[in-house]
Motif scaffolding. Structure first.
Motif, short mmCIF file in Angstrom:
data_model
loop_
_atom_site.label_atom_id
_atom_site.label_comp_id
_atom_site.label_asym_id
_atom_site.label_seq_id
_atom_site.Cartn_x
_atom_site.Cartn_y
_atom_site.Cartn_z
N ARG A 51 -13.63 11.05 40.59
CA ARG A 51 -12.59 10.92 39.57
C ARG A 51 -13.18 10.35 38.29
NH1 ARG A 51 -7.30 11.26 41.51
NH2 ARG A 51 -7.13 11.34 43.79
N LYS B 147 -6.05 5.89 28.79
CA LYS B 147 -5.19 5.89 29.97
C LYS B 147 -5.07 7.30 30.53
CE LYS B 147 -2.39 1.93 28.46
NZ LYS B 147 -1.01 1.44 28.16
N LEU B 148 -4.86 7.36 31.82
CA LEU B 148 -4.71 8.63 32.51
C LEU B 148 -3.50 9.39 31.99
CD1 LEU B 148 -5.45 10.60 34.83
CD2 LEU B 148 -3.98 9.21 36.32
N PHE C 109 -11.76 5.61 33.51
CA PHE C 109 -11.20 5.44 32.17
C PHE C 109 -11.62 4.11 31.53
CE2 PHE C 109 -8.66 8.68 34.08
CZ PHE C 109 -8.25 9.49 33.04
N LYS D 213 -2.03 14.79 35.78
CA LYS D 213 -2.48 13.41 35.94
C LYS D 213 -3.84 13.29 36.63
CE LYS D 213 1.26 11.32 34.29
NZ LYS D 213 1.23 10.40 33.13
N HIS D 214 -4.75 14.22 36.31
CA HIS D 214 -6.07 14.06 36.94
C HIS D 214 -7.15 14.81 36.17
CE1 HIS D 214 -6.27 18.15 38.65
NE2 HIS D 214 -7.51 17.86 38.96
#
Length: 299
Positions: free
Chosen positions: A42, A50-51, A45, A26-27
């Motif tokens: 980071r 979406k992540l 988006f 998730k990163h």
């Protein structure tokens, strides 16, 4: 600290020496080396996507674009730290992505290797890993069709792929695929036995397979999927039978040519750690577990 969860890949930008990217659970983070330290940002988006969990990363030839391969089958295209768009590349996770001379190559859980154009908007060609696509000479045997692709390497105009099933396959863009080498998969290999008269050996492991290897041709001759992990294997004196001991205390005797069951027993709870046929006739089979040793008569 790179991230609070698992980091799967870290890669320097080959064109911008002070920049690198990390991806994982998730990163995705973009790092810049400044002075004696390193700072991160980071990925942003916006409305472009979406992540999700990122599995692999690659860069465009000029270093301006970053491409991250995700668990949802998408490849995310980044301009700086901003997401510019996504492309559906595979069914299921995309485990590998590499930059080639005029585009990119990806590999996924669906067992497909795909070539893409330089803008990553069009798939130019796809290769499905399957038995019928392998070169006839030398003869080769896959564990299964469409094995998940876990890694990709490039060299001398060829594409090398590594599969979850322990295989390394060379893809010729205009010809058949060549299985270069293979082995057992996850877990440990404990059982190995030599054929009494031929240059053949049998192996078993935690990966739920029994495999027969031709040592002269350096290839796997046959394979059988098992129901349980196993720790030992033994040939009969005439080479016609194989005894396989399992982790749950059971064992089977199989035909060494077909790997089909001849007989099975389950009298112990501890794993079977070793087995030996009696010399010459092979009438008796000694079976050792962690708590006892017993014999069985083979008719």
């Amino acid at each position: 600290r790179g991230h609070q969860d698992k980091v799967f890949v870290i890669r320097w930008n080959p064109q911008v020496s002070d920049q690198l990217v990390t991806v994982g659970m998730k990163h995705i983070k973009f790092w810049t080396q400044t002075g004696g330290g390193i700072t991160s940002k980071r990925g942003t988006f916006g409305d472009a996507g979406k992540l999700d969990t990122m599995m692999a990363v690659a860069f465009s030839h000029d270093g301006q674009l970053t491409l991250s391969a995700a668990a949802n089958g998408l490849v995310y295209v980044w301009n700086g730290t901003n997401l510019s768009g996504t492309v559906k590349a595979h069914i299921g996770p995309v485990f590998a992505i590499q930059t080639v001379e005029k585009g990119y190559v990806t590999g996924g859980k669906d067992g497909i290797v795909s070539l893409w154009d330089e803008s990553f908007k069009q798939c130019l060609k796809s290769f499905k890993i399957q038995r019928t696509a392998l070169a006839i000479d030398p003869p080769a045997l896959l564990y299964e069709d469409s094995p998940p692709i876990r890694s990709i390497a490039l060299g001398h105009g060829q594409i090398l792929v590594g599969t979850k099933n322990g295989e390394i396959i060379e893809i010729n863009k205009t010809g058949p695929m060549t299985l270069l080498c293979q082995g057992h998969m996850q877990g440990e290999v404990w059982g190995l036995a030599m054929h009494p008269t031929e240059m053949i050996c049998g192996t078993v492991s935690d990966d739920l397979t029994c495999r027969i290897w031709d040592l002269s041709a350096h290839r796997m001759r046959s394979i059988r999927k098992l129901q349980k992990p196993s720790r030992c294997i033994a040939y009969s004196p005439d080479g016609r039978a194989l005894a396989v001991g399992f982790n749950n205390g059971s064992f089977s005797v199989v035909d060494s040519a077909t790997l089909e069951d001849i007989v099975s027993f389950h009298h112990r709870k501890e794993e079977i750690s070793d087995m030996k046929f009696s010399p010459e006739s092979g009438k008796y089979l000694a079976v050792a577990s962690h708590i006892t040793l017993w014999t069985s008569t083979m008719s």
